[in-house]
Design a protein around this motif. Structure first.
Motif, PDB file in Angstrom:
ATOM      1  N   ARG A 157       0.838  -1.208   0.000  1.00 17.18           N
ATOM      2  CA  ARG A 157       0.000   0.000   0.000  1.00 17.18           C
ATOM      3  C   ARG A 157       0.877   1.264   0.000  1.00 17.18           C
ATOM      4  O   ARG A 157       0.593   2.217  -0.705  1.00 17.18           O
ATOM      5  N   VAL A 158       1.937   1.231   0.786  1.00 16.18           N
ATOM      6  CA  VAL A 158       2.851   2.391   0.833  1.00 16.18           C
ATOM      7  C   VAL A 158       3.465   2.627  -0.545  1.00 16.18           C
ATOM      8  O   VAL A 158       3.526   3.763  -1.028  1.00 16.18           O
ATOM      9  N   GLU A 159       3.890   1.538  -1.189  1.00 16.93           N
ATOM     10  CA  GLU A 159       4.480   1.655  -2.535  1.00 16.93           C
ATOM     11  C   GLU A 159       3.463   2.240  -3.498  1.00 16.93           C
ATOM     12  O   GLU A 159       3.774   3.132  -4.286  1.00 16.93           O
ATOM     13  N   GLU A 160       2.241   1.739  -3.398  1.00 13.74           N
ATOM     14  CA  GLU A 160       1.169   2.176  -4.292  1.00 13.74           C
ATOM     15  C   GLU A 160       0.923   3.686  -4.110  1.00 13.74           C
ATOM     16  O   GLU A 160       0.886   4.444  -5.072  1.00 13.74           O
ATOM     17  N   ILE A 161       0.810   4.111  -2.841  1.00 10.89           N
ATOM     18  CA  ILE A 161       0.555   5.532  -2.574  1.00 10.89           C
ATOM     19  C   ILE A 161       1.734   6.386  -3.018  1.00 10.89           C
ATOM     20  O   ILE A 161       1.567   7.380  -3.716  1.00 10.89           O
ATOM     21  N   SER A 162       2.945   5.976  -2.625  1.00 11.85           N
ATOM     22  CA  SER A 162       4.085   6.840  -2.943  1.00 11.85           C
ATOM     23  C   SER A 162       4.317   6.919  -4.449  1.00 11.85           C
ATOM     24  O   SER A 162       4.731   7.966  -4.947  1.00 11.85           O
ATOM     25  N   ARG A 163       4.035   5.830  -5.171  1.00 13.92           N
ATOM     26  CA  ARG A 163       4.179   5.894  -6.634  1.00 13.92           C
ATOM     27  C   ARG A 163       3.192   6.909  -7.228  1.00 13.92           C
ATOM     28  O   ARG A 163       3.499   7.624  -8.164  1.00 13.92           O
ATOM     29  N   ALA A 164       2.013   6.965  -6.629  1.00 12.09           N
ATOM     30  CA  ALA A 164       0.977   7.848  -7.168  1.00 12.09           C
ATOM     31  C   ALA A 164       1.190   9.319  -6.791  1.00 12.09           C
ATOM     32  O   ALA A 164       0.828  10.204  -7.558  1.00 12.09           O
ATOM     33  N   VAL A 165       1.754   9.574  -5.626  1.00 10.14           N
ATOM     34  CA  VAL A 165       1.817  10.968  -5.166  1.00 10.14           C
ATOM     35  C   VAL A 165       3.207  11.594  -5.203  1.00 10.14           C
ATOM     36  O   VAL A 165       3.347  12.808  -5.101  1.00 10.14           O
ATOM     37  N   MET A 166       4.225  10.770  -5.350  1.00 11.55           N
ATOM     38  CA  MET A 166       5.581  11.311  -5.253  1.00 11.55           C
ATOM     39  C   MET A 166       6.300  11.186  -6.597  1.00 11.55           C
ATOM     40  O   MET A 166       6.331  10.094  -7.174  1.00 11.55           O
ATOM     41  N   HIS A 167       6.824  12.289  -7.069  1.00  8.65           N
ATOM     42  CA  HIS A 167       7.555  12.259  -8.333  1.00  8.65           C
ATOM     43  C   HIS A 167       8.974  12.749  -8.068  1.00  8.65           C
ATOM     44  O   HIS A 167       9.166  13.713  -7.348  1.00  8.65           O
ATOM     45  N   LYS A 168       9.920  12.024  -8.692  1.00  7.25           N
ATOM     46  CA  LYS A 168      11.311  12.369  -8.404  1.00  7.25           C
ATOM     47  C   LYS A 168      12.071  12.701  -9.674  1.00  7.25           C
ATOM     48  O   LYS A 168      11.881  12.031 -10.693  1.00  7.25           O
ATOM     49  N   GLN A 169      12.927  13.690  -9.581  1.00  9.11           N
ATOM     50  CA  GLN A 169      13.801  14.019 -10.699  1.00  9.11           C
ATOM     51  C   GLN A 169      14.819  12.905 -10.857  1.00  9.11           C
ATOM     52  O   GLN A 169      15.278  12.349  -9.851  1.00  9.11           O
ATOM     53  N   LYS A 170      15.190  12.603 -12.111  1.00 10.25           N
ATOM     54  CA  LYS A 170      16.154  11.512 -12.288  1.00 10.25           C
ATOM     55  C   LYS A 170      17.586  11.986 -12.058  1.00 10.25           C
ATOM     56  O   LYS A 170      18.402  11.297 -11.485  1.00 10.25           O
ATOM     57  N   ILE A 171      17.862  13.200 -12.547  1.00  4.73           N
ATOM     58  CA  ILE A 171      19.233  13.707 -12.395  1.00  4.73           C
ATOM     59  C   ILE A 171      19.250  14.719 -11.250  1.00  4.73           C
ATOM     60  O   ILE A 171      18.419  15.623 -11.189  1.00  4.73           O
ATOM     61  N   LEU A 172      20.167  14.511 -10.360  1.00  2.00           N
ATOM     62  CA  LEU A 172      20.244  15.399  -9.208  1.00  2.00           C
ATOM     63  C   LEU A 172      21.701  15.553  -8.790  1.00  2.00           C
ATOM     64  O   LEU A 172      22.417  14.556  -8.672  1.00  2.00           O
ATOM     65  N   LEU A 173      22.115  16.796  -8.607  1.00  3.32           N
ATOM     66  CA  LEU A 173      23.504  17.012  -8.185  1.00  3.32           C
ATOM     67  C   LEU A 173      23.648  16.672  -6.708  1.00  3.32           C
ATOM     68  O   LEU A 173      22.707  16.844  -5.936  1.00  3.32           O
ATOM     69  N   GLU A 174      24.809  16.162  -6.367  1.00  2.00           N
ATOM     70  CA  GLU A 174      25.039  15.813  -4.968  1.00  2.00           C
ATOM     71  C   GLU A 174      25.026  17.093  -4.126  1.00  2.00           C
ATOM     72  O   GLU A 174      25.650  18.091  -4.489  1.00  2.00           O
ATOM     73  N   GLU A 175      24.311  17.048  -3.026  1.00  2.67           N
ATOM     74  CA  GLU A 175      24.233  18.224  -2.166  1.00  2.67           C
ATOM     75  C   GLU A 175      25.537  18.389  -1.388  1.00  2.67           C
ATOM     76  O   GLU A 175      26.131  17.403  -0.970  1.00  2.67           O
ATOM     77  N   HIS A 176      25.932  19.666  -1.202  1.00  2.00           N
ATOM     78  CA  HIS A 176      27.167  19.916  -0.444  1.00  2.00           C
ATOM     79  C   HIS A 176      27.030  19.401   0.989  1.00  2.00           C
ATOM     80  O   HIS A 176      27.981  18.896   1.570  1.00  2.00           O
ATOM     81  N   SER A 177      25.821  19.541   1.528  1.00  3.11           N
ATOM     82  CA  SER A 177      25.617  19.112   2.917  1.00  3.11           C
ATOM     83  C   SER A 177      25.850  17.604   3.050  1.00  3.11           C
ATOM     84  O   SER A 177      26.409  17.141   4.039  1.00  3.11           O
ATOM     85  N   GLN A 178      25.443  16.852   1.997  1.00  2.05           N
ATOM     86  CA  GLN A 178      25.635  15.400   2.025  1.00  2.05           C
ATOM     87  C   GLN A 178      27.123  15.063   2.014  1.00  2.05           C
ATOM     88  O   GLN A 178      27.585  14.197   2.739  1.00  2.05           O
ATOM     89  N   ARG A 179      27.853  15.783   1.157  1.00  2.21           N
ATOM     90  CA  ARG A 179      29.291  15.551   1.022  1.00  2.21           C
ATOM     91  C   ARG A 179      29.981  15.869   2.363  1.00  2.21           C
ATOM     92  O   ARG A 179      30.808  15.104   2.839  1.00  2.21           O
ATOM     93  N   PHE A 180      29.584  16.988   2.951  1.00  8.72           N
ATOM     94  CA  PHE A 180      30.191  17.404   4.210  1.00  8.72           C
ATOM     95  C   PHE A 180      29.850  16.398   5.319  1.00  8.72           C
ATOM     96  O   PHE A 180      30.691  16.033   6.133  1.00  8.72           O
ATOM     97  N   SER A 181      28.617  15.943   5.266  1.00 11.65           N
ATOM     98  CA  SER A 181      28.161  14.967   6.248  1.00 11.65           C
ATOM     99  C   SER A 181      29.010  13.694   6.180  1.00 11.65           C
ATOM    100  O   SER A 181      29.410  13.125   7.195  1.00 11.65           O
ATOM    101  N   GLN A 182      29.311  13.283   4.934  1.00  7.53           N
ATOM    102  CA  GLN A 182      30.148  12.082   4.762  1.00  7.53           C
ATOM    103  C   GLN A 182      31.557  12.317   5.295  1.00  7.53           C
ATOM    104  O   GLN A 182      32.148  11.440   5.910  1.00  7.53           O
TER     105      GLN A 182
END
Lengths: 646, 228
Positions: A256-281
């Motif tokens: 059910r979660v998969e079904e709902i999230s597929r219907a309501v959530m759309h994601k960009q395919k290409i995304l640049l790595e966030e600086h915060s993520q890099r710093f976090s690592q």
């Protein structure tokens, strides 16, 4: 309250949600009160109450600690679930991080089964665009059958809409149903439950899932016999079930979660790595992480030692000394002069100590500490130090409470309830109580040691560190092994702290300090003054002299400090600063004094929390061991320093 | 007319009863419903697969019966795991068909490909086969524990060997479960994976319990032929 207000029925609204989903921010926005917030898990450990009004209705608002599901995985989650079952709220508001919708949706479907009207508050909606996520909240609301409100709790956006949704909230539609066999099992068990029991479907499901805590809940409400009878029926149904009940339920929920999230959530395919993520690592990296950690400690040292001490000295010189000089000139009675500005003067030791010496240091320290908290840096320290704590028999799960000890030892001790193993809980509680300075003490220690140079700072903190390691190793050897807690948790995303929120938090921390500590500072001064006048203080000093003077190598004024330490550590630290300023303490004595006051006697609130988590007897034993260790450690350090100075 | 399939079903049912700790014929009758036939037990006893008590009230699998039933159960649960791992869903009728068709060598091969799972997606134990006794993951396995993955690699979780129910709930609540795509970010001092837009940290023990696809292509194909 007017008569008209009194007749209005107060509805109970409970805020629930996964860890770090902005519950406390939402609470603050709705109620206009302030409850401490932080970018890490389990900032809230108790139920906080507030109120708000919407049109003609009054709502009682309850903020709860984090909850990952109605099935309880660890003790800290019992608080939130039992709050729902006992308080029976009229409306549940689930806070969800819009960037991690799937995780929250499982909880939404789970909570909806309670049958309480619900509102889903999608927090941090402003960050979704940056991360290439778009959520169709209207569709989400249609699919779930509950109102969904978009919100940016940190910026107070969406609060009015949330109030509106709460005001109009009705029973949820579109509840989960499972396969025929599962539904039959749930119904069979529901028939066994007392007719007056609330949330019978959910409780039946939890019993079938073998939730350890739900049987205790039933036993408490309906007695041992009924609880035993229900448990045995559940056991029988479980045996006949084709597999684990939890897995069967969760397979359906997941679909059910998969079904709902597929219907309501759309994601960009290409995304640049966030600086915060890099710093976090980088912060978690074994090499760069230690480098960054050293930088953080260095910055804290500079801020507290150089900046805060300068401000403190300036305040004493320009604000306090003129006042004390005037009192000295105009008050002629020696008794009153001593009462006001003497060694134990209510103004000198009480007010000036708190406001002129301690307050500036705490202001700068809290500013820095709050920035660290809000960036989400603290969990990185937990990951970095994991291998060290493993040597003490502790899992990674135990590190977060220890790290929180650097903030507030009381809250950190309460956090030890997330540990399943009694051995881990004991060792963690011990390490928190022993050589970890709380935020206030850390700031003041830095200020004291900074006056004696970097070497003094290093000696004191290396000693505390070594003592902590030895204590951990010894406890690991002495205590009997049991099952270690699983270490698995989400690492909060690092983000730029909002300056306004940081300053508000500093303000509240200082406000609470002034409100709670200043009266204690002043009362302690009066007690010491009176004890001194009747000769009691002299007697105590005489009795403790062999230990304080001969073994610890400290001046007898340190007895005053230790007495004050029991009441309030900040007051004790303020007194040490005064002793350093007037040259009573040498560098060696200063180091010993800091180590002694850091490890000696936990504060009252901490002691109460300790007794609650590990039991009164064990807490008393632990305190005795800690105090003896503290004196031995400080004495040993003094003699070692004297030896090496020769 | 009793068919071989009915006998297989009866043996499978007796295995379930063994797991539940019951030996009563009345329970077997209840479980099989209309399919129960008194002759079933006689045939199975004649084949040396079951033992019946003198009064005919109790029934137990013999060693040979246990081995036969174990193979059906193993095949059924492995089929469920295979379907859940590859397709992300389970078709119960297909798993039932599968258990009657396969031979031990094929079952062992599937088990090896799946790196010897211990439980089916419903949480029931998969009986050990010969292949499970001689160590674990080899080059034939399509699945490997997360500990054997390289950093920065993207993969899909196949299944997790849970220690207990509490651990299951804890891991599940963080959305690491069969079918989830994860990226291994670091292994030391603790494992950190990126999963469903969040970073999850866990210790080495849990990493060893998580089985993932050795080769994974994010474009859609589960197994990258290029990587193979």
């Amino acid at each position: 309250m007017t008569t008209q207000e009194a007749v209005r029925k107060e509805k109970k609204v409970m805020l629930v949600g996964l860890p770090n989903t902005g519950k406390s921010h939402t609470f603050n926005n709705l109620s206009g009160q302030y409850s401490l917030v932080g970018n890490y898990h389990f900032t809230t450990m108790e139920i906080t109450k507030g109120r708000f009004e919407k049109e003609d209705s009054v709502y009682e608002l309850l903020d709860t600690p984090a909850l990952s599901g109605t099935y309880i995985c660890s003790r800290e989650e019992v608080i939130a679930r039992d709050a729902i079952l006992n308080e029976k709220p009229d409306i549940l508001v689930q806070c969800a991080d819009a960037n991690q919708l799937k995780q929250s949706l499982s909880l939404t479907l789970d909570l909806m089964e309670l049958g309480i009207p619900m509102v889903l508050c999608l927090n941090a909606i402003d960050e979704t665009a940056k991360r290439g996520i778009w959520i169709d909240s209207r569709r989400l609301s249609d699919m779930l059958g509950i109102p969904v409100v978009e919100s940016v709790a940190t910026k107070e956006i969406g609060t009015q809409e949330l109030k509106e949704a709460i005001h109009k909230a009705g029973p949820a539609r579109g509840l989960m149903t499972y396969d025929a066999m599962t539904e039959e099992n749930i119904s069979t068990l529901m028939l066994k439950l007392p007719a007056d029991m609330e949330f019978r479907r959910k409780i039946a499901m939890l019993l079938l899932q073998k939730d350890e805590y739900i049987s205790g809940f039933i036993e408490k409400k309906y007695g041992q016999n009924i609880a035993r009878d229900i448990s045995s029926t559940a056991e029988l149904l479980r045996k006949n079930c084709e597999g684990s009940f939890s897995r069967i339920l969760s397979l359906t929920v997941k679909r059910r979660v998969e079904e709902i999230s597929r219907a309501v959530m759309h994601k960009q395919k290409i995304l640049l790595e966030e600086h915060s993520q890099r710093f976090s690592q980088l912060c978690r990296d074994p090499f760069w992480g230690l480098f960054i950690l050293s930088g953080v400690v260095w910055m804290m040292y500079i801020l507290v030692v150089d900046v805060a001490n300068t401000v403190s000295n300036w305040m004493n010189q320009y604000l306090w000394f003129p006042v004390s000089n005037q009192i000295d000139i105009h008050v002629h009675s020696l008794f009153w002069k001593e009462f006001l500005i003497g060694d134990y003067g209510i103004l000198s030791m009480g007010l000036a100590n708190a406001v002129m010496t301690v307050l500036p240091i705490l202001s700068f320290f809290f500013l820095f500490f709050n920035i660290l908290e809000d960036t989400g840096y603290i969990p990185s320290i937990c990951i970095l130090t994991k291998r060290v704590f493993e040597k003490f028999g502790l899992s990674g799960q135990a590190i977060m409470p220890i790290a929180l000890g650097f903030g507030c030892k009381t809250m950190a001790t309460m956090n030890t309830c997330c540990l399943r193993s009694p051995k881990e809980r004991y060792i963690t509680a011990y390490l928190i109580a022993f050589a970890i300075p709380c935020a206030a003490q850390m700031g003041l220690n830095l200020s004291i040691l900074g006056r004696c140079g970097v070497k003094a700072f290093l000696i004191a903190y290396i000693t505390l560190g070594v003592a902590q390691v030895l204590a951990g190793l010894c406890l690991n050897k002495v205590l009997k092994d049991d099952q270690k807690s699983d270490f698995i948790q989400e690492v909060p995303r690092m983000r730029m702290p909002d300056p306004k929120l940081v300053l508000v938090k500093v303000y509240y921390r200082l406000y609470w300090f002034l409100k709670e500590a200043v009266p204690v500072f002043m009362i302690t001064a009066v007690i010491l003054f009176a004890s001194d006048k009747v000769g009691l203080l002299g007697l105590i000093k005489q009795i403790t002299s062999p230990v304080v003077k001969n073994f610890l190598g400290l001046p007898l004024q340190m007895v005053d400090v230790l007495i004050v330490c029991v009441a309030r550590r900040e007051a004790a630290a303020g007194m040490i600063i005064k002793l350093v300023q007037n040259g009573t303490l040498s560098v060696t004595q200063c180091i010993v004094a800091v180590v002694l006051t850091t490890t000696f006697l936990p504060c009252l609130a901490h002691t109460v929390a300790l007794a609650r988590e590990i039991g009164t007897r064990k807490a008393a034993e632990m305190m005795a061991i800690i105090n003896v260790s503290s004196i031995l450690l400080s004495g040993g350090l003094y003699w070692a320093l004297v030896f090496f100075q020769k | 007319m009793i068919e071989k399939r009915d006998l297989d079903e009866c043996l499978e049912c007796l295995w379930h009863m063994k797991e539940e700790g019951t030996v009563l014929v009345s329970v077997l009758r209840q479980k099989l419903g209309e399919e129960f036939d008194g002759n079933l037990l006689n045939i199975l006893r004649a084949d040396g697969l079951i033992e019946l008590s003198d009064a005919g009230e109790k029934v137990e699998l013999t060693k040979a019966g246990s081995s036969a039933a174990q193979l059906f159960i193993r095949s059924h649960r492995l089929a469920e795991t295979l379907m859940h791992t590859v397709l992300g869903d389970i078709s119960e009728p297909l798993a039932c068909e599968f258990e009657h068709m396969v031979i031990p060598e094929i079952v062992d091969s599937i088990c090896t490909l799946l790196a010897h799972p211990r439980e089916c997606p419903h949480g029931k134990p998969i009986p050990e086969g010969e292949c499970c006794k001689h160590a674990s993951v080899n080059s034939e396995s399509l699945l490997i524990p997360l500990t054997q993955m390289k950093i920065k690699q993207l993969t899909r979780v196949a299944y997790i060997h849970y220690k207990d129910e509490q651990q299951y709930h804890k891991i599940e609540s963080l959305h690491i479960s069969s079918g989830t795509i994860i990226k291994l970010l670091q292994k030391s001092p603790a494992y950190v994976v990126e999963c469903e837009d969040s970073n999850i940290v866990f210790d080495d023990e849990i990493a060893a319990q998580i089985f993932v696809w050795k080769h994974f292509s994010p474009t859609g194909a589960l197994i990258s032929t290029e990587a193979q």
